[in-house]
Design an enzyme around this catalytic site. Structure first.
Site, PDB file in Angstrom:
ATOM      1  N   GLY A  63     130.521 113.552  78.356  1.00  0.00           N
ATOM      2  CA  GLY A  63     129.711 113.043  79.077  1.00  0.00           C
ATOM      3  C   GLY A  63     129.901 111.623  79.492  1.00  0.00           C
ATOM      4  O   GLY A  63     130.988 110.842  78.938  1.00  0.00           O
ATOM      5  N   LYS A  64     129.386 111.153  80.507  1.00  0.00           N
ATOM      6  CA  LYS A  64     129.340 109.491  80.390  1.00  0.00           C
ATOM      7  C   LYS A  64     128.191 109.068  81.236  1.00  0.00           C
ATOM      8  O   LYS A  64     127.668 109.641  82.137  1.00  0.00           O
ATOM      9  CB  LYS A  64     130.545 109.158  81.460  1.00  0.00           C
ATOM     10  CG  LYS A  64     131.314 107.859  81.148  1.00  0.00           C
ATOM     11  CD  LYS A  64     132.215 107.771  80.068  1.00  0.00           C
ATOM     12  CE  LYS A  64     132.624 106.486  79.869  1.00  0.00           C
ATOM     13  NZ  LYS A  64     133.544 106.279  78.632  1.00  0.00           N
TER      14      LYS A  64
END
Ligand code: NAD
Length: 459
Positions: free
Chosen positions: A115-116
């Site tokens: 994720g980011k």
């Protein structure tokens, strides 16, 4: 998935399609369909979350700031990845970085997905109180999709332990009575952070270089000189000689990498240049990294950028322009600032034969190919800068157990994990013509694809 990562993932899938040892039980039309599913899964994120954070500034203005949380894939565990505060943040950039996290975790066998997050601001333009509001709002807007077993953010460019502490505190107040220590990593020690987390990425970056150019090289010298490809020839040409080192970026990652290089006794290197958003500092005889680090800590992270600053720091150096660090006549260049620093337009001017990516994607696909064709060694981001997420995983485990490890234990486990990954990749790298990045991606995509197949996700 944007440009370079997407192209390499597709190349890896093509290579795996031809590899009879990969999923031998899946053949014919089923194999084609499985690979089409894989390409679709890897090239798109599972979920894109976007919000406009409403912030009341201290001057009375109310602004709406774009913010993202992008969840790429969770086949290997909860989503995991940093939150970046930078004015160039965009949906494409965050998506690409989220995909890179999925593959980085797969490569290093960290049980997390990818994720980011990102917020489109220059954090230097906001007061501490405003940044606090931005952090709180980020958690409020994305609270449903975050959590210790769902998605665990960490610091990235423009954020650090202060922001993670604020965010964890907000998460705790929104979810009273729920476990919260594992909701964010990269926190301060007093707030449940891990010893060594802050230094982990920079130490890991230097470790990958030292391990390749010292430990692995020494243990495999005969083998390397017999069947060597162009990369082995480059490594051997730099063995046992004093190496000159330059480091671009002097933040969380670059300053620690520079200090590791400065202190290293197994490689006879000297750090002749460091740089940041303002300047490059150069000293052919070697820079005083402890003095520069102390100056940066006392000056909001900035290196000395004038003669008066230099005098105050006690370090001796020539002041060059910001980009000069990329083109110096050095053996090793660590890139620890931003994306796209070496590209088609400047790659011919880069003289270093060993490049280590502390930042994510600092070398573009075009430059990568040109450098590989010259036998330049590039230790890629996916391999070199995983120290942060590995120690984040240790922090998450410690938060779950509420038992904390010593700094020594953290580094021992960090290096053991990175060494294991290096040992699974380096023999192939020095034995075949594929650059290290491609080797790492094939390895990561194979691992992830096998898991996806076994989870029944390819039909
Ligand atoms: P940071 O904000 O602490 O430091 C960034 C550094 O780059 C600063 O010294 C800044 O002055 C410098 N810089 C900014 N613009 C520049 C330019 N145009 N030219 C040269 N220098 C410039 O960020 P960080 O945490 O050290 O992260 C650096 C890179 O490493 C980012 O790409 C980040 O995604 C990546 N990374 C960080 C971590 C981590 O744990 N911090 C983990 C993995 C990857």
């Amino acid at each position: 998935m944007a440009s370079q990562t997407g192209a390499i993932v597709q190349q890896s899938l093509n290579a795996m399609m031809e590899d009879a040892t990969f999923l031998p039980q899946v053949q014919g039309q089923r194999r084609e369909q499985a690979f089409q599913s894989l390409a679709a899964i890897l090239s798109t994120p599972n979920k894109v979350h976007k919000a406009f954070l409403r912030i009341a500034l201290e001057n009375g203005n109310v602004v709406r700031i774009p913010a993202y949380r992008i969840q790429h894939n969770d086949a290997l565990g909860p989503y995991k990845g940093g939150i970046r505060f930078h004015e160039s943040v965009s949906e494409d950039e965050v998506t690409n970085l989220a995909a890179l996290m999925t593959l980085k975790n797969a490569l290093h066998e960290v049980p997390f997905g990818g994720g980011k997050g990102g917020v489109v601001i220059n954090p230097r333009s906001y007061s501490e109180k405003e940044l606090y509001q931005i952090c709180k709002k980020y958690v409020q807007y994305f609270t449903d999709v975050l959590g210790p077993d769902k998605d665990i953010p960490a610091p990235d460019m423009g954020t650090g332990e202060r922001e993670m502490d604020w965010m964890m505190a907000e998460y705790k107040s929104i979810h009273p009575g729920s476990p919260y220590l594992g909701s964010f990593t990269g926190k301060s020690i007093v707030n449940g952070g891990s010893l060594g987390r802050k230094e982990a990425t920079g130490k890991g970056v230097y470790f990958t270089f030292r391990y390749m150019m010292h430990d692995f090289l020494h243990d495999n010298k005969d083998w390397l000189s017999r069947g060597s490809n162009a990369f082995a020839a480059t490594a051997l040409a730099h063995a046992d000689m004093p190496l000159t080192i330059a480091v671009q970026g002097f933040g969380n990652v670059g300053s620690v990498t520079a200090m590791e290089a400065y202190k290293c006794t197994s490689i006879r290197g000297r750090v002749v240049a460091v740089s940041d958003r303002n300047v490059t500092l150069y000293n052919e005889g070697g820079l005083d990294i402890p003095a520069l680090t102390a100056f940066a800590i006392a000056n909001r992270g900035d290196l000395p950028s004038s003669e008066a600053d230099l005098q105050a720091s006690g370090a001796r150096a020539q002041i060059l322009d910001r980009e000069a660090v990329l083109y110096l006549n050095v053996n090793v260049l660590f890139l620890a600032a931003l994306e796209d620093q070496i590209h088609g337009g400047n790659v011919q001017d880069v003289k270093a034969r060993i490049i280590v990516e502390g930042a994510n994607a600092p070398v573009t696909g075009e430059a990568d190919e040109i450098l590989a064709s010259k036998g330049t060694i590039i230790i890629p981001d996916i391999l070199a800068n995983a120290g942060g997420v590995i120690v984040s995983y240790f922090e998450w485990l410690q938060g779950k157990e509420t038992q904390f490890y010593s700094e020594e234990e953290i580094y021992r486990q960090l290096y053991a994990k990175m060494q294991k990954t290096m040992n699974s990749i380096l023999p192939a790298y020095f034995g075949d013509p594929l650059p290290l990045r491609q080797n790492c991606f094939v390895h990561a995509v194979t691992k992830l694809s096998t898991v996806l197949y076994r989870q029944g996700k390819l039909y």
